[in-house]
Motif scaffolding. Structure first.
Motif, PDB file in Angstrom:
ATOM      1  N   VAL A 161       0.804  -1.196   0.106  1.00  0.00           N
ATOM      2  CA  VAL A 161       0.097  -0.152  -0.115  1.00  0.00           C
ATOM      3  C   VAL A 161       0.807   1.173   0.119  1.00  0.00           C
ATOM      4  CG1 VAL A 161      -1.540   1.330   1.322  1.00  0.00           C
ATOM      5  CG2 VAL A 161      -1.951  -1.085   1.034  1.00  0.00           C
TER       6      VAL A 161
ATOM      7  N   TYR B 282       1.130   3.696  -3.132  1.00  0.00           N
ATOM      8  CA  TYR B 282       0.654   5.210  -3.360  1.00  0.00           C
ATOM      9  C   TYR B 282       2.044   5.937  -3.587  1.00  0.00           C
ATOM     10  CZ  TYR B 282      -4.195   4.432  -2.305  1.00  0.00           C
ATOM     11  OH  TYR B 282      -5.526   3.905  -2.277  1.00  0.00           O
TER      12      TYR B 282
ATOM     13  N   PHE C 187      -9.742   8.071  -7.594  1.00  0.00           N
ATOM     14  CA  PHE C 187      -9.605   7.792  -6.378  1.00  0.00           C
ATOM     15  C   PHE C 187      -9.572   8.909  -5.243  1.00  0.00           C
ATOM     16  CE2 PHE C 187      -7.146   4.447  -8.739  1.00  0.00           C
ATOM     17  CZ  PHE C 187      -8.377   3.605  -8.969  1.00  0.00           C
ATOM     18  N   ARG C 188      -9.297  10.077  -5.818  1.00  0.00           N
ATOM     19  CA  ARG C 188      -9.056  11.486  -5.000  1.00  0.00           C
ATOM     20  C   ARG C 188     -10.548  11.583  -4.774  1.00  0.00           C
ATOM     21  NH1 ARG C 188     -10.383  16.809  -4.723  1.00  0.00           N
ATOM     22  NH2 ARG C 188      -8.876  18.271  -4.041  1.00  0.00           N
TER      23      ARG C 188
ATOM     24  N   ALA D 176      -6.977  16.149  -0.157  1.00  0.00           N
ATOM     25  CA  ALA D 176      -8.354  16.551  -0.446  1.00  0.00           C
ATOM     26  C   ALA D 176      -9.161  16.820   0.890  1.00  0.00           C
ATOM     27  CB  ALA D 176      -8.966  15.449  -1.210  1.00  0.00           C
TER      28      ALA D 176
ATOM     29  N   SER E 134       1.981   7.365   3.313  1.00  0.00           N
ATOM     30  CA  SER E 134       2.926   7.635   2.012  1.00  0.00           C
ATOM     31  C   SER E 134       3.480   8.809   1.770  1.00  0.00           C
ATOM     32  CB  SER E 134       2.117   7.170   0.830  1.00  0.00           C
ATOM     33  OG  SER E 134       2.540   7.925  -0.333  1.00  0.00           O
TER      34      SER E 134
ATOM     35  N   MET F 251       2.647  10.818  -1.278  1.00  0.00           N
ATOM     36  CA  MET F 251       1.459  11.391  -1.213  1.00  0.00           C
ATOM     37  C   MET F 251       1.400  12.677  -0.534  1.00  0.00           C
ATOM     38  SD  MET F 251      -0.680   9.600  -3.098  1.00  0.00           S
ATOM     39  CE  MET F 251      -2.548   9.524  -2.464  1.00  0.00           C
TER      40      MET F 251
ATOM     41  N   ALA G 244       2.511   9.124   9.207  1.00  0.00           N
ATOM     42  CA  ALA G 244       2.107   8.244  10.229  1.00  0.00           C
ATOM     43  C   ALA G 244       1.144   7.146   9.721  1.00  0.00           C
ATOM     44  CB  ALA G 244       1.342   9.252  11.206  1.00  0.00           C
ATOM     45  N   ASP G 245       1.403   6.123  10.519  1.00  0.00           N
ATOM     46  CA  ASP G 245       0.257   4.774  10.194  1.00  0.00           C
ATOM     47  C   ASP G 245      -0.959   5.273  11.098  1.00  0.00           C
ATOM     48  OD1 ASP G 245      -0.934   2.508  10.276  1.00  0.00           O
ATOM     49  OD2 ASP G 245       0.782   1.402  10.395  1.00  0.00           O
TER      50      ASP G 245
ATOM     51  N   PHE H 168     -11.410  10.224   4.394  1.00  0.00           N
ATOM     52  CA  PHE H 168     -11.999  10.203   2.869  1.00  0.00           C
ATOM     53  C   PHE H 168     -11.312   8.990   2.375  1.00  0.00           C
ATOM     54  CE2 PHE H 168     -13.018  14.438   4.447  1.00  0.00           C
ATOM     55  CZ  PHE H 168     -14.186  14.732   4.027  1.00  0.00           C
ATOM     56  N   GLY H 169     -12.025   8.176   1.873  1.00  0.00           N
ATOM     57  CA  GLY H 169     -11.631   7.282   0.771  1.00  0.00           C
ATOM     58  C   GLY H 169     -10.451   6.301   1.133  1.00  0.00           C
TER      59      GLY H 169
ATOM     60  N   HIS I 276      -8.383   0.268   2.865  1.00  0.00           N
ATOM     61  CA  HIS I 276      -7.378  -0.309   3.257  1.00  0.00           C
ATOM     62  C   HIS I 276      -7.028  -0.971   4.465  1.00  0.00           C
ATOM     63  CE1 HIS I 276      -5.750   1.475  -0.384  1.00  0.00           C
ATOM     64  NE2 HIS I 276      -6.171   2.563  -0.037  1.00  0.00           N
ATOM     65  N   PHE I 277      -8.295  -1.066   5.256  1.00  0.00           N
ATOM     66  CA  PHE I 277      -8.056  -1.863   6.709  1.00  0.00           C
ATOM     67  C   PHE I 277      -9.117  -2.863   6.780  1.00  0.00           C
ATOM     68  CE2 PHE I 277      -6.962   2.515   6.824  1.00  0.00           C
ATOM     69  CZ  PHE I 277      -5.960   2.543   7.683  1.00  0.00           C
TER      70      PHE I 277
HETATM   71  C1  LIG Z   1      -7.683   6.478  -1.938  1.00  0.00           C
HETATM   72  S1  LIG Z   1      -6.428   7.287  -1.128  1.00  0.00           S
HETATM   73  C2  LIG Z   1      -7.430   8.575  -0.366  1.00  0.00           C
HETATM   74  C3  LIG Z   1      -6.821   9.939  -0.237  1.00  0.00           C
HETATM   75  C4  LIG Z   1      -7.489  11.013   0.287  1.00  0.00           C
HETATM   76  N1  LIG Z   1      -8.055  10.948   1.546  1.00  0.00           N
HETATM   77  C5  LIG Z   1      -8.556  11.532  -0.794  1.00  0.00           C
HETATM   78  O1  LIG Z   1      -9.646  11.403  -0.375  1.00  0.00           O
HETATM   79  O2  LIG Z   1      -8.235  11.879  -1.860  1.00  0.00           O
HETATM   80  C6  LIG Z   1      -5.932   6.307   0.454  1.00  0.00           C
HETATM   81  C7  LIG Z   1      -4.911   6.911   1.366  1.00  0.00           C
HETATM   82  O3  LIG Z   1      -4.893   6.157   2.577  1.00  0.00           O
HETATM   83  C8  LIG Z   1      -3.460   5.955   2.795  1.00  0.00           C
HETATM   84  N2  LIG Z   1      -3.211   4.976   3.798  1.00  0.00           N
HETATM   85  C9  LIG Z   1      -3.374   3.679   3.625  1.00  0.00           C
HETATM   86  N3  LIG Z   1      -3.459   3.071   4.574  1.00  0.00           N
HETATM   87  C10 LIG Z   1      -2.945   3.854   5.604  1.00  0.00           C
HETATM   88  C11 LIG Z   1      -2.616   3.632   6.960  1.00  0.00           C
HETATM   89  N4  LIG Z   1      -2.341   2.290   7.438  1.00  0.00           N
HETATM   90  N5  LIG Z   1      -2.115   4.632   7.548  1.00  0.00           N
HETATM   91  C12 LIG Z   1      -2.163   6.099   6.849  1.00  0.00           C
HETATM   92  N6  LIG Z   1      -2.433   6.348   5.736  1.00  0.00           N
HETATM   93  C13 LIG Z   1      -2.981   4.977   4.967  1.00  0.00           C
HETATM   94  C14 LIG Z   1      -2.722   5.808   1.512  1.00  0.00           C
HETATM   95  O4  LIG Z   1      -1.415   6.215   1.594  1.00  0.00           O
HETATM   96  C15 LIG Z   1      -3.336   6.876   0.589  1.00  0.00           C
HETATM   97  O5  LIG Z   1      -2.794   8.178   0.448  1.00  0.00           O
END
Ligand SMILES: C[S@@+](CC[C@H](N)C(=O)[O-])C[C@H]1O[C@@H](n2cnc3c(N)ncnc32)[C@H](O)[C@@H]1O
Length: 242
Positions: A24, A28, A40-41, A72, A91, A94, A111-112, A128-129, A133-134
């Motif tokens: 992931v 990104y 995806f944004r 965003a 990322s 990003m 940060a995670d 958002f969006g 990923h979880f």
């Molecule tokens: C689809 S993008 C959405 C970005 C933004 N929120 C938007 O709506 O345009 C998902 C984002 O979640 C981040 N992400 C995924 N897992 C994550 C985690 N465990 N901790 C922090 N960020 C995470 C990714 O790096 C990516 O930038």
């Protein structure tokens, strides 16, 4: 279909394939320079509907955009928060785009979301969006982190989409995507966790309540209606009790 979804400035199919075979974070990092040209944004229409729905709960002091990507959601924070705004993402790629983007004031923190470096620091956390990923098993930890990052009385808010009707093209497209990702993750390392159908509202409400939140769900009808007349999207507003 892809040519309909992506502009000429967006990623090529090959670039998307390389991204999807990465982790992931790395995926990104690779996608970041073209992320804002993908669907995806989160679109501004969603951000504006969320801003308007949250306005009666505000104003807020400090705000966090969790999994901010290229930033965003900080548009919502800039409208509603009078103090500092922070975007946090896994990322660095990003975040680099977010830092250089237009109207991109605020702080950006790598940060995670499952190990946030914030305790009782914010009055509003939006996301958002990113919750695809979880895995469901990670939701309690994710919600505990959001709860811990908020001050008492703070709000954790994010939009959710109603599942498309079973007979619709959308239902089968999302199901097909999730099945393909399960096959990919069974065969390939590192995993790329991204599923569309693992965040059902009922289970999300239960997990938020278990994390200590009071939960409200506000319809967002201006983002469209389903064939039965119910809103396609809603805003979850989870409140950390005082
Ligand atoms: C689809 S993008 C959405 C970005 C933004 N929120 C938007 O709506 O345009 C998902 C984002 O979640 C981040 N992400 C995924 N897992 C994550 C985690 N465990 N901790 C922090 N960020 C995470 C990714 O790096 C990516 O930038």
């Amino acid at each position: 279909m892809l040519s309909v979804m992506f502009t000429p400035e967006g990623p090529t199919v090959r670039e998307l394939a390389v991204q999807a075979l990465s982790s992931v974070e790395r995926g990104y990092d690779l996608l970041a320079p073209k992320f804002d040209q993908t669907p995806f944004r989160t679109p501004d229409a969603v951000l504006d509907a969320v801003t308007d729905a949250l306005a009666p709960f505000g104003p807020f002091r400090d705000g966090l955009d969790l999994c901010c990507g290229t930033g965003a959601g900080t548009r919502v924070l800039r409208e509603l928060c009078e103090g500092r705004t922070v975007g946090a993402d896994l990322s660095e790629g990003m975040l680099t785009v977010a830092r250089t983007g237009t109207g991109s004031g605020g702080d950006w923190v790598r940060a995670d979301a499952l190990a946030l470096p914030f305790r009782s620091a914010f009055d509003l956390v939006v996301s958002f969006g990113a919750f695809g990923h979880f895995l469901p098993s990670a939701r309690p930890a994710l919600f505990a982190q959001a709860h811990g990052a908020l001050r008492p009385g703070g709000r954790f808010a994010f939009p959710v989409a109603a599942p498309p009707p079973v007979r619709s093209w959308g239902h089968w497209a999302l199901l097909g995507f999730d099945v393909a990702m399960r096959v990919r993750n069974a065969l390939w390392r590192p995993p790329f966790v991204m599923y569309y159908r693992t965040f059902p509202l009922g289970a999300v409400r239960r997990d938020l309540a278990a994390a200590g939140f009071g939960v409200d769900v506000l319809p967002l009808p201006r983002l469209g209606l389903r064939p039965d007349g119910s809103p396609r999207c809603a805003l979850v507003v989870a409140t950390r009790p005082r």
